[in-house]
Design a protein around this motif. Sequence first.
Motif, PDB file in Angstrom:
ATOM      1  N   SER A 184      -8.058   2.206  -4.073  1.00 23.61           N
ATOM      2  CA  SER A 184      -8.440   0.889  -4.582  1.00 23.61           C
ATOM      3  C   SER A 184      -7.940  -0.188  -3.622  1.00 23.61           C
ATOM      4  O   SER A 184      -7.141   0.092  -2.723  1.00 23.61           O
ATOM      5  N   SER A 229      -3.596  -8.747 -11.753  1.00 24.50           N
ATOM      6  CA  SER A 229      -2.628  -7.719 -12.122  1.00 24.50           C
ATOM      7  C   SER A 229      -2.131  -6.998 -10.867  1.00 24.50           C
ATOM      8  O   SER A 229      -0.947  -6.688 -10.736  1.00 24.50           O
ATOM      9  N   VAL A 230      -3.044  -6.750  -9.929  1.00 24.32           N
ATOM     10  CA  VAL A 230      -2.688  -6.058  -8.699  1.00 24.32           C
ATOM     11  C   VAL A 230      -1.969  -7.018  -7.748  1.00 24.32           C
ATOM     12  O   VAL A 230      -1.024  -6.643  -7.048  1.00 24.32           O
ATOM     13  N   GLN A 251       1.611  -6.961  -8.410  1.00 27.24           N
ATOM     14  CA  GLN A 251       2.256  -5.754  -7.872  1.00 27.24           C
ATOM     15  C   GLN A 251       2.586  -5.938  -6.392  1.00 27.24           C
ATOM     16  O   GLN A 251       3.686  -5.615  -5.935  1.00 27.24           O
ATOM     17  N   ASP A 261       0.526  -1.719 -14.682  1.00 30.01           N
ATOM     18  CA  ASP A 261       0.526  -0.545 -13.812  1.00 30.01           C
ATOM     19  C   ASP A 261      -0.866   0.051 -13.728  1.00 30.01           C
ATOM     20  O   ASP A 261      -1.637  -0.031 -14.674  1.00 30.01           O
ATOM     21  N   GLY A 262      -1.155   0.646 -12.588  1.00 33.66           N
ATOM     22  CA  GLY A 262      -2.427   1.346 -12.428  1.00 33.66           C
ATOM     23  C   GLY A 262      -3.587   0.411 -12.169  1.00 33.66           C
ATOM     24  O   GLY A 262      -3.403  -0.780 -11.929  1.00 33.66           O
ATOM     25  N   VAL A 263      -4.786   0.989 -12.216  1.00 28.33           N
ATOM     26  CA  VAL A 263      -5.993   0.204 -11.941  1.00 28.33           C
ATOM     27  C   VAL A 263      -7.066   0.521 -12.971  1.00 28.33           C
ATOM     28  O   VAL A 263      -6.950   1.486 -13.723  1.00 28.33           O
ATOM     29  N   ARG A 299      -2.792   2.791 -19.274  1.00 33.77           N
ATOM     30  CA  ARG A 299      -2.000   1.713 -18.666  1.00 33.77           C
ATOM     31  C   ARG A 299      -1.184   0.960 -19.719  1.00 33.77           C
ATOM     32  O   ARG A 299      -0.524  -0.030 -19.397  1.00 33.77           O
TER      33      ARG A 299
END
Lengths: 327, 327
Positions: A160, A192-193, A196, B273-275, B291
Motif C-alpha cells: 500500500s 490514518s496512514v 503512522q 493500524d493496518g489499511v 483494525r
Amino acid sequence: MNKNTGALLDVAGLQVLYPIRGGLFGRPVGHVRAVEDVSIRIDAGETFGLAGESGCGKTTVGMAILQMVRPTGGRVAFEGTDLTSLATGALRQIRRDMQIVFQDPYSSLNPRLTVGESVGEPLLVHGVARGHDLKRKVGDLMEIVGLQPSYASRYPHEFSGGQRQRIVIARALALRPKLIVCDEPVSALDVSVQSQILNLLNDLQQDFGLAYLFISHDLSVLKNVSDRVGVMYLGRLVELAETAALYERTLHPYTEALMSAIPLPDPVRQRARTQVILSGEIPSPSNPPTGCPFHTRCPIAQAVCREKLPALEEKRPGHLAACHLRD
Amino acid sequence: MTENTTPLLRAADLTVAVDGTSLVDGVRFDVAAGEIMALVGESGCGKSMTALALMRLLPNGVSIVDGEVFLAGRNLTQLSEAEMEAVRGNDISMIFQEPVAALNPLMTVGDQVVESLHAHQGLARREAMEHVLDMFQLVGIADPRDRMRQYPFELSGGMCQRVMIASALICGPSVLIADEPTTALDVTIQAQILKLIKEMCADRQTGVVLITHDIGVVADTADRVAVMYAGRIVETGSVFEIFAAPRHPYTQLLLKSVPRLDDKKKQRLHVIDGVVPDPQHWPTGCRFHARCPFVSEQCRRDRPPLDEVAADHMVACWHQAELAEAG
Ligand SMILES: Nc1ncnc2c1ncn2[C@@H]1O[C@H](COP(=O)(O)OP(=O)(O)O)[C@@H](O)[C@H]1O
Ligand SMILES: Nc1ncnc2c1ncn2[C@@H]1O[C@H](COP(=O)(O)OP(=O)(O)O)[C@@H](O)[C@H]1O
Ligand SMILES: [Mg+2]
Ligand SMILES: [Mg+2]
C-alpha cells in the motif's frame, strides 16, 4: 576563525532561476524565479518545516540543498563545506549524509527491484555492505521502519501507499544520513496512514538524531513535526519562527491567511471562526509583482507595498517576517 | 430516516459490483434540498463508486447489482440510458477531483459550458453565451468574457474547478455530486471553492453530496455526514453529533488521527493500524473488525445492522452501546 557556525546546514541567500526557453533555437527568453534569497539554518537533530502553496519553490529549495538542482546564487554549507562550489564527484561523499524522500511513494521505487534490493541499493553502491551482511542490514532497516524483514523479497506493487513510504524511508536511512529532506512525504496518504508515518519520522529522529527539512503545504502537519517553520510565497521566505511562536501569533498576512484557510476538524469552532478568504490567485513566478510579492492578494496592502520589497527582518526575538506593515 | 416525506435524493441499499465482487454494499442515505451531505472514509472505501452509481456513470464492467437511487421520488435505476442522459446535467450533476483532466482540452472553456447548456435546453447560441457569462460571474471567475475564450491549460486548477462548477450548475440541477472537489487545490483556493459550494447550495437549495477524506472540510462544510468503510456506511448523523459523539470505532479513530493546528509540537498522533483491505478481501462480519480495538467474536462473525441510536444518528457496530456509555 572557522566559518562553521555549528549549524549542520547553513543556506544563505539561495537563488534558483529556471530558464524559460522559447523561439526557434530554444534560447532562454526569461526566467522562472523559483527561489529568491532564501536563508535557512538547520541544526543537528532539528526539524525545519517549510510551508507554502504549490509552486512557491519548496521542492526547488530541497533539491538545491542536495545539489540535484544547481543554485544560480547563494551558498549551501553542510557542516561548514560550501556544496555549491564542489564538483559533482566531490558531492558523492556528502550525499551519504543527506537524503531525500519524495511525496509519491509509487514513482520513487523501481518496480522491477524487490523491496530488499531497493533498500539495500545505497549500501551496495557506496560499498558499505555486500552478501550476508547486506541482507542482515536490509532486514534491520525494514524492522526499524515497521516492516517484516520477510517482505524484502516482494515487489513494490504488493504494498500500500503507506508501506511504500516506509520502504522509501528505510532506503533513505540506509547510509545513516544526518539530514533527510522530506518533500511532502505524507501528502499522498490517507489521514490514518499519515499519522503512522509522522509518528515513525518523529521516532527515527529521536533514535538516530536526524535533522529534517520537512516540506509540506499543510500547516497542521508542520505543527506536529517542526521545531521551526519557514513560510514561502513566490520563491521567497515571508516568515520564519519557532513553531510555538508562529502558531501563537503570525506576523505576516500571508501566513495568517494560510492558517485561516485550513479548516479546523471541529464544526463548532470552525464555524465560529472568521476566515480570511484571499481573493485572486498566485501570480506567475516568471513575472512576479513589484514590491512585496504578496501585495496583489494582501488584504492590508498599502502604497509602499507596491513599490518596495520588504526585507525579512527580526520583528521579535527569533521571529522574522517580511512585511512593511507588521511588527 | 423518516418515511413520510420524499427525500430529494435517496440511495436505497445501493450495491455496486464488478465480476461478482461488490465494491459498494447496501449503501443507504438521504439528502434533502439545501443540505450538504459529506461522504467520508479512507481511499478505497467505495466513495467514488457510490458517486458514479448515483450518476449511472460507472466504468465498464462495474454495475449496480442491487438497490435503487431515487431523485425526488423517481427511480433512476429504472430509466433507459436516453432518459438518464436527460436527467444528468438537468437534474443531477457531478464535479471531479481533477478539474483540468475533466475538461475537454481542445475546446475553450466558454464553448464547453455553452455546449452543456445547449445540449440540455435547446437555447440559441447567443442566448446561451449570455447565460454562461452570468454563471461565470456567479462562481467568481474574474474577467469572465476573456476567460470564456481560453483553453483549460491556460487556467489554474482553481479556475478550472470554478468552470466545472459553472458547467455543473448551469442547468440548475437539484443535486450536485462533488467528488473530492478541492483535494487537488491549495488551501487558500480550497477555502474559496468551499465557500462557493456552500453559497450555491443555500441560494439554490441544491442538495449536495460532498465526497472527501479531509476531516477539516467535513467540519467546515457538511450538514450531515455518512462515514463509509470497505463499501458500507458505518455511521451517519448531523455533523455536530458525529464530531461531538461519534459512536463507531472507525469514526472515532478517523477523527482522532488528524494532525490539528491546536496540537502540541511533536505530539504522538493516534493511528488506525493496518489499511483498508481491497474488495476481494473484505472480511466477514463487521468489515472493520481486523483494525478495531474493540473487536469481539460476534464482530468477526455477524454483520452489524445500521441502527438508529439517537434521532438522525445511525451506527453499524455491535458494541456501540457499551462504547457510548464508556464515553
Ligand atoms: N525544472 C523546472 N523548469 C522550469 N520551471 C520549474 C522547474 N521545476 C519547477 N519549476 C517552477 O518553479 C516554481 C517552483 O516550483 P517548486 O519548487 O516545484 O514549488 P513547490 O514545491 O513549492 O510546489 C514553479 O513555478 C514551477 O513551475
Ligand atoms: N473499474 C474498476 N474495476 C474494479 N475495481 C475498481 C474499479 N474502480 C475502482 N475499483 C475498486 O473499487 C474500490 C472502491 O474504489 P473507489 O470508489 O474509487 O474508492 P474511494 O473513492 O473511496 O477512494 C477500490 O478497491 C478500487 O480499487
Ligand atoms: Mg513541491
Ligand atoms: Mg475516490
